[in-house]
Design a protein around this motif. Structure first.
Motif, PDB file in Angstrom:
ATOM      1  N   GLN A 248       0.774  -1.250   0.068  1.00  0.00           N
ATOM      2  CA  GLN A 248       0.024  -0.039  -0.128  1.00  0.00           C
ATOM      3  C   GLN A 248       0.890   1.135   0.058  1.00  0.00           C
ATOM      4  O   GLN A 248       0.570   2.247  -0.882  1.00  0.00           O
ATOM      5  CB  GLN A 248      -0.768  -0.134   1.362  1.00  0.00           C
ATOM      6  N   ILE A 249       1.930   1.307   0.796  1.00  0.00           N
ATOM      7  CA  ILE A 249       2.809   2.631   0.623  1.00  0.00           C
ATOM      8  C   ILE A 249       3.518   2.636  -0.599  1.00  0.00           C
ATOM      9  O   ILE A 249       3.726   3.883  -0.930  1.00  0.00           O
ATOM     10  CB  ILE A 249       4.036   2.181   1.958  1.00  0.00           C
ATOM     11  N   PHE A 250       3.825   1.611  -1.048  1.00  0.00           N
ATOM     12  CA  PHE A 250       4.569   1.636  -2.357  1.00  0.00           C
ATOM     13  C   PHE A 250       3.728   2.169  -3.461  1.00  0.00           C
ATOM     14  O   PHE A 250       3.920   2.989  -4.167  1.00  0.00           O
ATOM     15  CB  PHE A 250       4.827  -0.063  -2.610  1.00  0.00           C
ATOM     16  N   PHE A 251       2.355   1.728  -3.479  1.00  0.00           N
ATOM     17  CA  PHE A 251       1.523   2.134  -4.830  1.00  0.00           C
ATOM     18  C   PHE A 251       1.068   3.485  -4.375  1.00  0.00           C
ATOM     19  O   PHE A 251       0.710   4.413  -5.290  1.00  0.00           O
ATOM     20  CB  PHE A 251       0.672   1.115  -4.848  1.00  0.00           C
ATOM     21  N   SER A 252       0.697   3.730  -2.997  1.00  0.00           N
ATOM     22  CA  SER A 252       0.040   4.997  -2.625  1.00  0.00           C
ATOM     23  C   SER A 252       0.986   6.263  -3.010  1.00  0.00           C
ATOM     24  O   SER A 252       0.384   7.377  -3.418  1.00  0.00           O
ATOM     25  CB  SER A 252      -0.019   4.982  -1.292  1.00  0.00           C
ATOM     26  N   LEU A 253       2.324   5.793  -3.048  1.00  0.00           N
ATOM     27  CA  LEU A 253       3.345   7.187  -2.985  1.00  0.00           C
ATOM     28  C   LEU A 253       3.473   7.332  -4.712  1.00  0.00           C
ATOM     29  O   LEU A 253       4.010   8.378  -5.089  1.00  0.00           O
ATOM     30  CB  LEU A 253       4.611   6.997  -2.277  1.00  0.00           C
ATOM     31  N   GLY A 254       2.842   6.273  -5.288  1.00  0.00           N
ATOM     32  CA  GLY A 254       3.271   6.327  -6.925  1.00  0.00           C
ATOM     33  C   GLY A 254       4.547   6.181  -7.421  1.00  0.00           C
ATOM     34  O   GLY A 254       5.298   6.810  -8.199  1.00  0.00           O
ATOM     35  N   LEU A 255       5.334   5.011  -6.691  1.00  0.00           N
ATOM     36  CA  LEU A 255       6.722   5.012  -7.131  1.00  0.00           C
ATOM     37  C   LEU A 255       6.861   4.173  -8.148  1.00  0.00           C
ATOM     38  O   LEU A 255       5.915   3.267  -8.532  1.00  0.00           O
ATOM     39  CB  LEU A 255       7.528   4.048  -5.603  1.00  0.00           C
ATOM     40  N   GLY A 256       7.831   4.336  -8.973  1.00  0.00           N
ATOM     41  CA  GLY A 256       7.920   3.560 -10.303  1.00  0.00           C
ATOM     42  C   GLY A 256       7.324   3.635 -11.331  1.00  0.00           C
ATOM     43  O   GLY A 256       7.745   3.351 -12.660  1.00  0.00           O
ATOM     44  N   PHE A 257       6.566   4.772 -11.542  1.00  0.00           N
ATOM     45  CA  PHE A 257       5.551   5.286 -12.594  1.00  0.00           C
ATOM     46  C   PHE A 257       6.305   6.036 -13.522  1.00  0.00           C
ATOM     47  O   PHE A 257       6.153   6.421 -14.719  1.00  0.00           O
ATOM     48  CB  PHE A 257       4.517   5.643 -12.241  1.00  0.00           C
ATOM     49  N   GLY A 258       7.556   6.638 -12.948  1.00  0.00           N
ATOM     50  CA  GLY A 258       8.280   7.668 -13.602  1.00  0.00           C
ATOM     51  C   GLY A 258       7.706   9.190 -13.385  1.00  0.00           C
ATOM     52  O   GLY A 258       8.406  10.141 -13.855  1.00  0.00           O
ATOM     53  N   THR A 259       6.595   9.356 -12.754  1.00  0.00           N
ATOM     54  CA  THR A 259       5.971  10.660 -12.577  1.00  0.00           C
ATOM     55  C   THR A 259       6.929  11.242 -11.570  1.00  0.00           C
ATOM     56  O   THR A 259       6.978  12.673 -12.062  1.00  0.00           O
ATOM     57  CB  THR A 259       4.660  10.382 -11.846  1.00  0.00           C
ATOM     58  N   LEU A 260       7.341  10.675 -10.565  1.00  0.00           N
ATOM     59  CA  LEU A 260       8.092  11.721  -9.652  1.00  0.00           C
ATOM     60  C   LEU A 260       9.545  12.183 -10.248  1.00  0.00           C
ATOM     61  O   LEU A 260       9.935  13.301 -10.052  1.00  0.00           O
ATOM     62  CB  LEU A 260       8.362  10.753  -8.413  1.00  0.00           C
TER      63      LEU A 260
END
Length: 593
Positions: A248-260
Motif C-alpha cells: 500500500q505504501i509503495f503504490f500510494s506514493l506512486g513509485l516506479g511510474f516515472g511521474t516523480l
C-alpha cells in the motif's frame, strides 16, 4: 536526447502540490480503509508507518533526486546513468500508459454519478418499475438499488468477459469529457499543470473536512470510528498484514511510474527535495488516516441503519406472529422477547425460526469492501440515507473527480515528459504532442465503455501495474546503489543540496529497501502461482450479485502479456543498445601472419 531550455515550476510550492495531488488519489479513500478493516483496525497503522520509514520515504527521495539531477524524464534519466538501463524508463512509461488507459474510466464514472446527482430523488435510491409498471425490475429487486444503478445503468454489464456488446454512449461521452479536461490541465506542459494543482491538491481536503463534520453528526457514526481505532494486535503476527502495508505504501506514493522523476526534472537544480520528500510522504500517510476516519464514520452510519432495519423487521415479525401489543416489543428488548417467546411457545416459534435474521452490528461492520464497490455502491447507499442527499452526492463525486484528475495529471506527465526529451519529438509543440497522447489513450480506453469493459478494467487494475512496478523500483534501487554507486549518488546530492545524505538514507538504499522489494516480488510471484487460474467477479443478473468466475484462455493469455510486456522492456532495450554498439564499432582487422 534533445537538450533545450527546460520549463520550471514557478515555485517549490507548485512542485509539492503536484506531488501531493498525484500521490493522494483514490487509493487513499477506497483501498486504505479496506486494509484497516481487513487487518485489525488501528493496529494496521503500526506496520503501515514502519513500512513508510523503511521503504516509502527513501525510495520517494531517490526518485526525486534522480529527476532533479538529470533534468530528464524517466527514459532519459536512466539512459544517462547507463545506456543499457534505459529500459527501466521504458518499462515505467509502458506501465503509466496502462494506468492512463483505465484510470480515466473511473473519472468517467464519477462524472456519470455527478450528473445524476441533480435529481429530486437520487436514481440509485429506488428500483425502477418494470415494463408492465406492476412492480420493480426483478434484477433490481433481487439485489439492491445501488448495485442495480452501478452494474446496469452505469456499466450495462454483460454476464461475463466473453459476452461483448456495443459501447455505452453515456459512458463514452463521460470518458471523452474526462480526457478533454485532462488535456486542458496539461496542454501547455508544466505551466498549465502548475496552476491546476492548487485546486486539485487542496479542494479534496475541503470536501473531506466537510464530510468529517457531517459524518460525525450521523446516527451510529461513532460505532464505525470506534471499530477503526480498536486495534486487533493479533493481526501483527500475520505476514499478509505486513505485505499489504508495504504494498500500500509503495503504490500510494506512486513509485516506479516515472511521474516523480518527471515532476522533479522541472525543479531548480538546488531545490531542497529532501525536505519535500518527507513532507509529501507524511501528507499522503496522514490523508489515508484522515480519509479512513471519514469513511468509517459513514461505515458506522450505514452499518447502524442496516442493523436497526434488521431489528425492526424482527420486531414486526414477532408482533404479527404472536399478536403482541404494538408498544410491548421495542428495538432495545427484541432479543429478550426472542428468548422469552422461544421458551413460552416453542412450537409456534419453530415455525418462524427460518424467517428470523441474525442481527449483529459487529458483523455489519466486518463486511469489508474496497475499490469501485466502496466508492460507487457503499458510499452511494450511505448518501441516499442522508438528509439533503443530493448535496452530499454532488460534493462526494466532485471530490472523487478531483482526486482522480490530480492523479491523472501525474500519470500522463510520466508519458509526455520522456517523449518530450527525444530529439525526434522536440520540435513538436506541447499542445500537439500532449493532444496526440490524450487522443491515443482515449481511443484505446473506449474498450472499457463496452458491456464487458468492466471486466477488462478489473484485469488492467489487478495485473497492469503491480508486478511491473515492483520490478522497476527494484531495478532502480539496485542501479543507484550498486551500478551507479552510492558514493557517486552521495556526491550528486551534495552538489544539489550542499550536504550529503545521512546514514539512514544510505542503509535504506543499500540494504533494507532492496531486501523488502525482493521479498514483495517473491511473495507476489508465489501468490500468483498458488492462486491457480486467475478469477474475476462476474455480475449475475438472476442472483442480483457478483459471482467468482475463472478467466477464459484468452483472458489468461492477456494477463500474461500485461505482466511480461513492461518488464521485458528492460532486457530488450539492453539488447538493442548492445547490437547498436556492435554495429558502430569499427571492424577489427587482424594482422597478417
Amino acid at each position: 536526447m534533445g537538450k533545450e531550455a527546460r520549463q520550471n515550476w514557478d515555485n517549490p510550492v507548485q512542485f509539492v502540490l503536484a506531488c501531493v495531488s498525484y500521490a493522494v488519489g483514490l487509493g487513499n479513500v477506497w483501498r486504505f480503509p479496506y486494509l484497516c478493516q481487513m487487518h485489525g483496525g488501528g493496529g494496521f497503522l503500526i506496520p503501515y508507518l514502519i513500512m513508510l520509514v523503511l521503504e516509502g520515504i527513501p525510495l520517494f527521495y531517490m526518485e526525486l533526486a534522480i529527476g532533479q539531477k538529470m533534468s530528464l524524464g524517466s527514459i532519459g534519466a536512466w539512459t544517462a546513468i547507463n545506456p543499457y538501463l534505459g529500459g527501466i524508463g521504458v518499462a515505467s512509461v509502458v506501465t503509466s500508459m496502462y494506468l492512463c488507459l483505465y484510470y480515466n474510466i473511473i473519472n468517467a464514472w464519477s462524472f456519470w454519478y455527478l450528473f445524476h446527482s441533480f435529481q429530486s430523488v437520487l436514481p440509485w435510491a429506488e428500483c425502477p418499475l418494470n415494463s408492465n409498471r406492476t412492480g420493480p425490475i426483478e434484477e433490481c429487486e433481487t439485489g439492491t438499488s445501488t448495485e442495480y444503478f452501478f452494474y446496469r445503468e452505469t456499466l450495462n454489464i454483460s454476464s461475463s468477459i466473453e459476452e461483448n456488446g456495443g459501447i455505452h454512449m453515456g459512458q463514452a461521452l463521460c470518458l471523452l469529457l474526462a480526457w478533454v479536461i485532462t488535456y486542458l490541465f496539461i496542454a501547455r506542459g508544466v505551466k498549465s499543470t502548475g496552476k491546476v494543482v492548487y485546486f486539485t491538491a487542496i479542494f479534496p481536503y475541503v470536501v473531506l473536512f466537510i464530510y468529517l463534520i457531517r459524518g460525525f453528526t450521523l446516527h451510529g457514526a461513532f460505532n464505525g470510528v470506534a471499530y477503526m481505532f480498536t486495534p486487533k494486535l493479533e493481526q501483527l503476527a500475520n505476514p499478509t498484514t505486513w505485505i499489504n502495508a508495504a504494498t500500500q505504501i509503495f503504490f500510494s506514493l506512486g513509485l516506479g511510474f516515472g511521474t516523480l522523476i518527471a515532476f522533479a526534472s522541472y525543479n531548480q537544480y538546488n531545490n531542497n527535495f529532501e525536505r519535500q520528500a518527507i513532507i509529501v510522504s507524511f501528507i499522503n500517510c496522514g490523508t489515508s488516516i484522515f480519509a479512513s476516519v471519514v469513511t468509517f464514520s459513514i461505515y458506522g452510519f450505514k452499518a447502524t441503519v442496516n442493523y436497526e432495519n434488521c431489528l425492526e423487521r424482527t420486531r414486526l415479525l414477532l408482533l404479527n406472529t404472536f399478536n403482541l401489543a404494538e408498544d410491548s416489543v421495542s428495538m432495545d428488548n427484541v432479543f429478550e422477547w426472542i428468548e422469552k417467546l422461544n421458551t413460552t411457545y416453542p412450537q409456534q416459534f419453530a415455525e418462524i425460526a427460518h424467517k428470523l435474521e441474525g442481527c449483529d452490528l459487529e458483523s455489519e461492520l466486518d463486511t469489508a469492501v474496497e475499490g469501485t464497490g466502496l466508492a460507487f455502491i457503499v458510499y452511494s447507499e450511505a448518501i441516499m440515507n442522508m438528509p439533503v442527499s443530493q448535496l452530499w452526492s454532488v460534493l462526494y463525486f466532485l471530490m472523487l473527480l478531483l482526486l482522480g484528475m490530480g492523479s491523472m495529471l501525474g500519470n500522463i506527465m510520466a508519458i509526455i515528459t520522456p517523449l518530450r526529451d527525444f530529439k525526434l519529438l522536440s520540435h513538436i509543440s506541447d499542445e500537439l504532442l500532449n493532444g496526440l497522447v490524450c487522443v491515443f489513450c482515449l481511443l484505446l480506453g473506449l474498450g472499457f465503455t463496452t458491456t464487458s469493459g468492466n471486466y477488462w478494467f478489473t484485469m488492467f487494475n489487478d495485473y497492469g501495474a503491480n508486478f511491473s512496478l515492483l520490478f522497476v523500483v527494484l531495478a532502480e534501487v539496485i542501479t543507484v546503489s550498486y551500478i551507479y554507486g552510492i558514493k557517486r549518488f552521495e556526491k550528486d546530492i551534495e552538489d544539489m543540496l550542499g550536504h550529503r545524505p545521512n546514514w539512514y538514507w544510505k542503509i535504506m538504499w543499500a540494504g533494507v529497501s532492496p531486501l523488502l522489494l525482493i521479498t514483495l516480488f517473491i511473495v507476489y510471484i508465489v501468490n500468483y502461482i498458488q492462486g491457480g487460474t486467475p478469477t474475476y467477479q462476474a455480475w449475475n443478473k438472476e442472483l442480483g450479485k457478483s459471482v467468482v468466475t475463472e478467466y477464459p484462455v484468452f483472458g489468461q493469455l492477456f494477463i500474461a502479456l500485461l505482466l511480461v510486456s513492461s518488464v521485458s522492456c528492460v532486457p530488450l532495450t539492453a539488447l538493442y543498445v548492445y547490437c547498436r554498439e556492435r554495429k558502430r564499432r569499427p571492424a577489427h582487422t587482424g594482422s597478417p601472419e
